[in-house]
Write a protein that holds these residues in place. Sequence first.
Motif, PDB file in Angstrom:
ATOM      1  N   ASP A 103       0.833  -1.204   0.000  1.00 55.12           N
ATOM      2  CA  ASP A 103       0.000   0.000   0.000  1.00 55.12           C
ATOM      3  C   ASP A 103       0.865   1.250   0.000  1.00 55.12           C
ATOM      4  N   ILE A 104       2.092   1.149   0.491  1.00 60.31           N
ATOM      5  CA  ILE A 104       2.933   2.336   0.622  1.00 60.31           C
ATOM      6  C   ILE A 104       4.149   2.348  -0.299  1.00 60.31           C
ATOM      7  N   THR A 105       4.551   1.176  -0.831  1.00 56.88           N
ATOM      8  CA  THR A 105       5.727   1.181  -1.708  1.00 56.88           C
ATOM      9  C   THR A 105       5.380   1.496  -3.156  1.00 56.88           C
ATOM     10  N   GLY A 106       4.119   1.321  -3.527  1.00 51.80           N
ATOM     11  CA  GLY A 106       3.709   1.589  -4.899  1.00 51.80           C
ATOM     12  C   GLY A 106       3.891   0.413  -5.832  1.00 51.80           C
ATOM     13  N   HIS A 107       4.237  -0.757  -5.302  1.00 47.08           N
ATOM     14  CA  HIS A 107       4.374  -1.941  -6.153  1.00 47.08           C
ATOM     15  C   HIS A 107       3.003  -2.578  -6.366  1.00 47.08           C
ATOM     16  N   PRO A 108       2.667  -2.911  -7.604  1.00 44.65           N
ATOM     17  CA  PRO A 108       1.387  -3.585  -7.832  1.00 44.65           C
ATOM     18  C   PRO A 108       1.430  -4.972  -7.208  1.00 44.65           C
ATOM     19  N   ALA A 109       0.377  -5.319  -6.517  1.00 44.29           N
ATOM     20  CA  ALA A 109       0.290  -6.626  -5.864  1.00 44.29           C
ATOM     21  C   ALA A 109      -1.117  -7.159  -6.054  1.00 44.29           C
ATOM     22  N   LEU A 110      -1.195  -8.438  -6.328  1.00 45.05           N
ATOM     23  CA  LEU A 110      -2.477  -9.088  -6.588  1.00 45.05           C
ATOM     24  C   LEU A 110      -2.473 -10.399  -5.841  1.00 45.05           C
ATOM     25  N   THR A 111      -3.565 -10.739  -5.222  1.00 45.32           N
ATOM     26  CA  THR A 111      -3.662 -12.043  -4.583  1.00 45.32           C
ATOM     27  C   THR A 111      -4.629 -12.910  -5.376  1.00 45.32           C
ATOM     28  N   ILE A 112      -4.276 -14.169  -5.459  1.00 47.10           N
ATOM     29  CA  ILE A 112      -5.067 -15.115  -6.239  1.00 47.10           C
ATOM     30  C   ILE A 112      -5.185 -16.413  -5.446  1.00 47.10           C
ATOM     31  N   ASN A 113      -6.286 -17.110  -5.620  1.00 47.00           N
ATOM     32  CA  ASN A 113      -6.475 -18.382  -4.935  1.00 47.00           C
ATOM     33  C   ASN A 113      -5.456 -19.394  -5.462  1.00 47.00           C
ATOM     34  N   ALA A 114      -4.598 -19.873  -4.557  1.00 40.86           N
ATOM     35  CA  ALA A 114      -3.576 -20.841  -4.955  1.00 40.86           C
ATOM     36  C   ALA A 114      -4.040 -22.278  -4.750  1.00 40.86           C
ATOM     37  N   GLY A 115      -5.145 -22.454  -4.078  1.00 39.61           N
ATOM     38  CA  GLY A 115      -5.654 -23.797  -3.819  1.00 39.61           C
ATOM     39  C   GLY A 115      -6.153 -23.916  -2.399  1.00 39.61           C
ATOM     40  N   LEU A 116      -6.280 -25.158  -1.928  1.00 39.94           N
ATOM     41  CA  LEU A 116      -6.795 -25.409  -0.588  1.00 39.94           C
ATOM     42  C   LEU A 116      -5.776 -26.197   0.231  1.00 39.94           C
ATOM     43  N   VAL A 117      -5.728 -25.910   1.510  1.00 38.85           N
ATOM     44  CA  VAL A 117      -4.953 -26.686   2.474  1.00 38.85           C
ATOM     45  C   VAL A 117      -5.900 -27.030   3.614  1.00 38.85           C
ATOM     46  N   ASP A 118      -6.108 -28.299   3.837  1.00 39.13           N
ATOM     47  CA  ASP A 118      -7.062 -28.749   4.864  1.00 39.13           C
ATOM     48  C   ASP A 118      -8.433 -28.118   4.661  1.00 39.13           C
ATOM     49  N   GLY A 119      -8.836 -27.965   3.419  1.00 41.61           N
ATOM     50  CA  GLY A 119     -10.146 -27.426   3.096  1.00 41.61           C
ATOM     51  C   GLY A 119     -10.267 -25.920   3.184  1.00 41.61           C
ATOM     52  N   LEU A 120      -9.165 -25.227   3.522  1.00 39.45           N
ATOM     53  CA  LEU A 120      -9.191 -23.770   3.630  1.00 39.45           C
ATOM     54  C   LEU A 120      -8.395 -23.151   2.487  1.00 39.45           C
ATOM     55  N   PRO A 121      -8.873 -22.036   1.939  1.00 39.89           N
ATOM     56  CA  PRO A 121      -8.169 -21.423   0.814  1.00 39.89           C
ATOM     57  C   PRO A 121      -6.831 -20.815   1.223  1.00 39.89           C
ATOM     58  N   VAL A 122      -5.892 -20.881   0.290  1.00 39.61           N
ATOM     59  CA  VAL A 122      -4.577 -20.280   0.476  1.00 39.61           C
ATOM     60  C   VAL A 122      -4.381 -19.276  -0.648  1.00 39.61           C
ATOM     61  N   GLY A 123      -3.965 -18.075  -0.285  1.00 40.66           N
ATOM     62  CA  GLY A 123      -3.753 -17.030  -1.273  1.00 40.66           C
ATOM     63  C   GLY A 123      -2.294 -16.925  -1.677  1.00 40.66           C
ATOM     64  N   MET A 124      -2.077 -16.645  -2.949  1.00 38.21           N
ATOM     65  CA  MET A 124      -0.737 -16.417  -3.483  1.00 38.21           C
ATOM     66  C   MET A 124      -0.677 -14.956  -3.936  1.00 38.21           C
ATOM     67  N   MET A 125       0.288 -14.223  -3.412  1.00 40.35           N
ATOM     68  CA  MET A 125       0.448 -12.811  -3.759  1.00 40.35           C
ATOM     69  C   MET A 125       1.502 -12.705  -4.856  1.00 40.35           C
ATOM     70  N   ILE A 126       1.182 -11.953  -5.882  1.00 33.08           N
ATOM     71  CA  ILE A 126       2.108 -11.698  -6.981  1.00 33.08           C
ATOM     72  C   ILE A 126       2.420 -10.205  -6.956  1.00 33.08           C
ATOM     73  N   ILE A 127       3.701  -9.873  -6.807  1.00 33.08           N
ATOM     74  CA  ILE A 127       4.140  -8.484  -6.693  1.00 33.08           C
ATOM     75  C   ILE A 127       5.002  -8.161  -7.899  1.00 33.08           C
ATOM     76  N   GLY A 128       4.795  -6.997  -8.492  1.00 31.86           N
ATOM     77  CA  GLY A 128       5.562  -6.605  -9.668  1.00 31.86           C
ATOM     78  C   GLY A 128       6.299  -5.294  -9.481  1.00 31.86           C
ATOM     79  N   LYS A 129       7.017  -4.943 -10.522  1.00 34.49           N
ATOM     80  CA  LYS A 129       7.742  -3.668 -10.534  1.00 34.49           C
ATOM     81  C   LYS A 129       6.737  -2.523 -10.523  1.00 34.49           C
ATOM     82  N   ARG A 130       7.132  -1.424  -9.931  1.00 34.84           N
ATOM     83  CA  ARG A 130       6.249  -0.265  -9.912  1.00 34.84           C
ATOM     84  C   ARG A 130       5.895   0.135 -11.343  1.00 34.84           C
ATOM     85  N   PHE A 131       4.645   0.428 -11.557  1.00 37.07           N
ATOM     86  CA  PHE A 131       4.084   0.849 -12.844  1.00 37.07           C
ATOM     87  C   PHE A 131       4.038  -0.282 -13.878  1.00 37.07           C
TER      88      PHE A 131
END
Length: 177
Positions: free
Chosen positions: A130-158
């Motif tokens: 939120d403060i560095t300006g890097h784009p970040a997106l979270t996506i469902n990576a799958g389930l562990v013990d029936g609970l969702p796990v998120g995968m964050m993808i961070i990229g270069k600014r802009f």
Amino acid sequence: MCAICLNCAITKCFFSLGFNSCYGGYHSTSLQDAMARGFKNNPNDISVTGKLCCFIGEYTKRQYHHRHCGKARNLVRLLRQAYDDALKTYNVIVMPTMKSTAIKLPEEGASITEICASDFSITANVEQFDITGHPALTINAGLVDGLPVGMMIIGKRFDDATVLRVAHAYEKLRDGA
């Protein structure tokens, strides 16, 4: 970096009705109007955690004159540079969205301590973007013990497009498309 969120972001969101005078981008005046109406007509609808953040933000402002926010802001350059340096070698950084698998929501009648602990535990890996300006997106990576796990993808600014392309490619692999 929590100091920035409490003193700057959350306090401004509630007390300035979404207007952040430090932000140089587009300001939605209709959003500000809607927030003002909501806070005026439904103040009890603000979450316990939101209220706590307002109290802490206001307390630190009055007692410490935003000193914590200033100190944290001074470290943003170093944090941004660390991510920039890592992204010189890699197109994106992939990391867990949370430090653990999904947590269960607090039970009805849970204490304020339990509610706030639950709410604050989920943001440890996401606030810095939120403060560095890097784009970040979270996506469902799958389930562990029936609970969702998120995968964050961070990229270069802009470079939001690369983050979106990586997420789309992962979705196709994950879904077998």
